[in-house]
Design a protein around this motif. Structure first.
Motif, PDB file in Angstrom:
ATOM      1  N   ALA A   1       0.833  -1.205   0.000  1.00 52.25           N
ATOM      2  CA  ALA A   1       0.000   0.000   0.000  1.00 52.25           C
ATOM      3  C   ALA A   1       0.867   1.255   0.000  1.00 52.25           C
ATOM      4  O   ALA A   1       0.540   2.243  -0.668  1.00 52.25           O
ATOM      5  CB  ALA A   1      -0.923  -0.011   1.215  1.00 52.25           C
ATOM      6  N   ASN A   2       1.966   1.232   0.719  1.00 47.77           N
ATOM      7  CA  ASN A   2       2.873   2.381   0.729  1.00 47.77           C
ATOM      8  C   ASN A   2       3.565   2.570  -0.613  1.00 47.77           C
ATOM      9  O   ASN A   2       3.767   3.697  -1.057  1.00 47.77           O
ATOM     10  CB  ASN A   2       3.908   2.239   1.854  1.00 47.77           C
ATOM     11  CG  ASN A   2       3.317   2.564   3.194  1.00 47.77           C
ATOM     12  OD1 ASN A   2       2.725   3.613   3.376  1.00 47.77           O
ATOM     13  ND2 ASN A   2       3.454   1.649   4.132  1.00 47.77           N
ATOM     14  N   ILE A   3       3.924   1.466  -1.258  1.00 46.25           N
ATOM     15  CA  ILE A   3       4.520   1.555  -2.593  1.00 46.25           C
ATOM     16  C   ILE A   3       3.531   2.214  -3.556  1.00 46.25           C
ATOM     17  O   ILE A   3       3.880   3.114  -4.312  1.00 46.25           O
ATOM     18  CB  ILE A   3       4.916   0.153  -3.112  1.00 46.25           C
ATOM     19  CG1 ILE A   3       6.136  -0.353  -2.342  1.00 46.25           C
ATOM     20  CG2 ILE A   3       5.191   0.169  -4.620  1.00 46.25           C
ATOM     21  CD1 ILE A   3       6.474  -1.805  -2.628  1.00 46.25           C
ATOM     22  N   THR A   4       2.291   1.768  -3.503  1.00 47.21           N
ATOM     23  CA  THR A   4       1.262   2.337  -4.374  1.00 47.21           C
ATOM     24  C   THR A   4       1.018   3.806  -4.066  1.00 47.21           C
ATOM     25  O   THR A   4       0.862   4.610  -4.984  1.00 47.21           O
ATOM     26  CB  THR A   4      -0.054   1.561  -4.212  1.00 47.21           C
ATOM     27  OG1 THR A   4       0.199   0.190  -4.492  1.00 47.21           O
ATOM     28  CG2 THR A   4      -1.115   2.073  -5.143  1.00 47.21           C
ATOM     29  N   GLY A   5       0.981   4.134  -2.777  1.00 47.09           N
ATOM     30  CA  GLY A   5       0.760   5.525  -2.388  1.00 47.09           C
ATOM     31  C   GLY A   5       1.849   6.457  -2.876  1.00 47.09           C
ATOM     32  O   GLY A   5       1.615   7.641  -3.103  1.00 47.09           O
ATOM     33  N   TRP A   6       3.042   5.933  -3.091  1.00 44.79           N
ATOM     34  CA  TRP A   6       4.142   6.747  -3.587  1.00 44.79           C
ATOM     35  C   TRP A   6       4.256   6.657  -5.110  1.00 44.79           C
ATOM     36  O   TRP A   6       4.399   7.658  -5.794  1.00 44.79           O
ATOM     37  CB  TRP A   6       5.448   6.287  -2.939  1.00 44.79           C
ATOM     38  CG  TRP A   6       6.653   6.889  -3.566  1.00 44.79           C
ATOM     39  CD1 TRP A   6       7.151   8.148  -3.355  1.00 44.79           C
ATOM     40  CD2 TRP A   6       7.490   6.292  -4.567  1.00 44.79           C
ATOM     41  NE1 TRP A   6       8.254   8.351  -4.145  1.00 44.79           N
ATOM     42  CE2 TRP A   6       8.486   7.227  -4.907  1.00 44.79           C
ATOM     43  CE3 TRP A   6       7.487   5.057  -5.195  1.00 44.79           C
ATOM     44  CZ2 TRP A   6       9.471   6.966  -5.840  1.00 44.79           C
ATOM     45  CZ3 TRP A   6       8.478   4.790  -6.136  1.00 44.79           C
ATOM     46  CH2 TRP A   6       9.455   5.737  -6.440  1.00 44.79           C
ATOM     47  N   LEU A   7       4.190   5.428  -5.651  1.00 45.38           N
ATOM     48  CA  LEU A   7       4.482   5.197  -7.063  1.00 45.38           C
ATOM     49  C   LEU A   7       3.379   5.686  -7.993  1.00 45.38           C
ATOM     50  O   LEU A   7       3.665   6.362  -8.986  1.00 45.38           O
ATOM     51  CB  LEU A   7       4.728   3.699  -7.298  1.00 45.38           C
ATOM     52  CG  LEU A   7       5.057   3.273  -8.719  1.00 45.38           C
ATOM     53  CD1 LEU A   7       6.384   3.893  -9.160  1.00 45.38           C
ATOM     54  CD2 LEU A   7       5.115   1.764  -8.829  1.00 45.38           C
ATOM     55  N   PHE A   8       2.138   5.347  -7.697  1.00 45.01           N
ATOM     56  CA  PHE A   8       1.052   5.687  -8.616  1.00 45.01           C
ATOM     57  C   PHE A   8       0.914   7.190  -8.846  1.00 45.01           C
ATOM     58  O   PHE A   8       0.822   7.618  -9.995  1.00 45.01           O
ATOM     59  CB  PHE A   8      -0.262   5.061  -8.161  1.00 45.01           C
ATOM     60  CG  PHE A   8      -0.404   3.600  -8.508  1.00 45.01           C
ATOM     61  CD1 PHE A   8       0.692   2.820  -8.846  1.00 45.01           C
ATOM     62  CD2 PHE A   8      -1.631   2.993  -8.503  1.00 45.01           C
ATOM     63  CE1 PHE A   8       0.571   1.479  -9.166  1.00 45.01           C
ATOM     64  CE2 PHE A   8      -1.781   1.653  -8.827  1.00 45.01           C
ATOM     65  CZ  PHE A   8      -0.672   0.900  -9.158  1.00 45.01           C
ATOM     66  N   PRO A   9       0.878   8.026  -7.805  1.00 44.47           N
ATOM     67  CA  PRO A   9       0.811   9.462  -8.069  1.00 44.47           C
ATOM     68  C   PRO A   9       2.048   9.987  -8.820  1.00 44.47           C
ATOM     69  O   PRO A   9       1.950  10.911  -9.622  1.00 44.47           O
ATOM     70  CB  PRO A   9       0.724  10.096  -6.684  1.00 44.47           C
ATOM     71  CG  PRO A   9       0.168   9.025  -5.820  1.00 44.47           C
ATOM     72  CD  PRO A   9       0.718   7.750  -6.378  1.00 44.47           C
ATOM     73  N   ALA A  10       3.214   9.380  -8.577  1.00 43.16           N
ATOM     74  CA  ALA A  10       4.437   9.825  -9.239  1.00 43.16           C
ATOM     75  C   ALA A  10       4.394   9.585 -10.741  1.00 43.16           C
ATOM     76  O   ALA A  10       4.981  10.343 -11.514  1.00 43.16           O
ATOM     77  CB  ALA A  10       5.648   9.126  -8.625  1.00 43.16           C
ATOM     78  N   ILE A  11       3.711   8.525 -11.172  1.00 46.47           N
ATOM     79  CA  ILE A  11       3.625   8.238 -12.611  1.00 46.47           C
ATOM     80  C   ILE A  11       2.284   8.679 -13.212  1.00 46.47           C
ATOM     81  O   ILE A  11       2.021   8.420 -14.374  1.00 46.47           O
ATOM     82  CB  ILE A  11       3.902   6.751 -12.912  1.00 46.47           C
ATOM     83  CG1 ILE A  11       2.909   5.828 -12.214  1.00 46.47           C
ATOM     84  CG2 ILE A  11       5.315   6.378 -12.546  1.00 46.47           C
ATOM     85  CD1 ILE A  11       3.083   4.345 -12.546  1.00 46.47           C
ATOM     86  N   GLY A  12       1.469   9.336 -12.410  1.00 44.13           N
ATOM     87  CA  GLY A  12       0.235   9.927 -12.921  1.00 44.13           C
ATOM     88  C   GLY A  12      -0.981   9.034 -12.938  1.00 44.13           C
ATOM     89  O   GLY A  12      -1.947   9.320 -13.633  1.00 44.13           O
TER      90      GLY A  12
ATOM     91  N   ASP B   1     -10.762   7.660  -4.512  1.00 41.42           N
ATOM     92  CA  ASP B   1     -11.100   8.072  -3.151  1.00 41.42           C
ATOM     93  C   ASP B   1     -11.951   7.056  -2.409  1.00 41.42           C
ATOM     94  O   ASP B   1     -12.333   7.297  -1.280  1.00 41.42           O
ATOM     95  CB  ASP B   1     -11.852   9.409  -3.187  1.00 41.42           C
ATOM     96  CG  ASP B   1     -10.975  10.535  -3.716  1.00 41.42           C
ATOM     97  OD1 ASP B   1      -9.744  10.443  -3.557  1.00 41.42           O
ATOM     98  OD2 ASP B   1     -11.524  11.495  -4.280  1.00 41.42           O
ATOM     99  N   THR B   2     -12.250   5.928  -3.011  1.00 40.27           N
ATOM    100  CA  THR B   2     -13.112   4.944  -2.363  1.00 40.27           C
ATOM    101  C   THR B   2     -12.285   3.831  -1.748  1.00 40.27           C
ATOM    102  O   THR B   2     -11.111   3.646  -2.090  1.00 40.27           O
ATOM    103  CB  THR B   2     -14.095   4.330  -3.381  1.00 40.27           C
ATOM    104  OG1 THR B   2     -13.351   3.593  -4.353  1.00 40.27           O
ATOM    105  CG2 THR B   2     -14.918   5.403  -4.072  1.00 40.27           C
ATOM    106  N   ILE B   3     -12.886   3.075  -0.856  1.00 37.29           N
ATOM    107  CA  ILE B   3     -12.183   1.958  -0.224  1.00 37.29           C
ATOM    108  C   ILE B   3     -11.870   0.871  -1.251  1.00 37.29           C
ATOM    109  O   ILE B   3     -10.814   0.240  -1.191  1.00 37.29           O
ATOM    110  CB  ILE B   3     -12.983   1.402   0.980  1.00 37.29           C
ATOM    111  CG1 ILE B   3     -12.149   0.366   1.763  1.00 37.29           C
ATOM    112  CG2 ILE B   3     -14.287   0.784   0.530  1.00 37.29           C
ATOM    113  CD1 ILE B   3     -10.981   0.936   2.481  1.00 37.29           C
ATOM    114  N   VAL B   4     -12.747   0.687  -2.214  1.00 41.97           N
ATOM    115  CA  VAL B   4     -12.507  -0.311  -3.264  1.00 41.97           C
ATOM    116  C   VAL B   4     -11.288   0.094  -4.095  1.00 41.97           C
ATOM    117  O   VAL B   4     -10.416  -0.734  -4.401  1.00 41.97           O
ATOM    118  CB  VAL B   4     -13.749  -0.503  -4.157  1.00 41.97           C
ATOM    119  CG1 VAL B   4     -13.461  -1.425  -5.325  1.00 41.97           C
ATOM    120  CG2 VAL B   4     -14.911  -1.029  -3.337  1.00 41.97           C
ATOM    121  N   GLY B   5     -11.207   1.374  -4.442  1.00 35.22           N
ATOM    122  CA  GLY B   5     -10.045   1.868  -5.177  1.00 35.22           C
ATOM    123  C   GLY B   5      -8.763   1.719  -4.386  1.00 35.22           C
ATOM    124  O   GLY B   5      -7.720   1.359  -4.932  1.00 35.22           O
ATOM    125  N   ALA B   6      -8.843   1.972  -3.088  1.00 36.69           N
ATOM    126  CA  ALA B   6      -7.667   1.823  -2.227  1.00 36.69           C
ATOM    127  C   ALA B   6      -7.232   0.368  -2.143  1.00 36.69           C
ATOM    128  O   ALA B   6      -6.032   0.071  -2.178  1.00 36.69           O
ATOM    129  CB  ALA B   6      -7.967   2.372  -0.836  1.00 36.69           C
TER     130      ALA B   6
END
Length: 95
Positions: A51-62, A67-72
């Protein structure tokens, strides 16, 4: 006297939610990559780190996470799968 935010029962509940979320995400990622989970403690760690990798990587690559729990959960599972694939690759290179 005010108490600090995130102390006492609130902190305990937060840690419990984090552990349950990590266990679910790690278990799902284990099913995708290996075919079964890695055990409760490993699933929790894999899920939290993923989850931390995604929280950093996904926004960095656009890539928007949503915003939903399913998306998270979907994004966190993707991060945990990435982590497990990297671990598999490193194990193959070492062995």
């Amino acid at each position: 006297m005010e108490t600090a935010f995130g102390t006492g029962l609130g902190l305990l509940i937060g840690i419990l939610i984090l552990a349950v979320f990590g266990a679910i995400v790690g278990w799902l990622a284990g099913l995708i990559v290996k075919g079964s989970g890695y055990g409760v403690w490993a699933d929790i760690i894999i899920g939290i780190v993923g989850a931390n990798i995604t929280g950093w990587l996904f926004p960095a690559i656009g890539i928007p996470v949503g915003d939903t729990i399913v998306g998270a959960i979907i994004a966190s599972v993707a991060g945990a799968v990435i982590l497990l694939l990297v671990i598999k690759l490193v194990r193959r290179l070492i062995a």
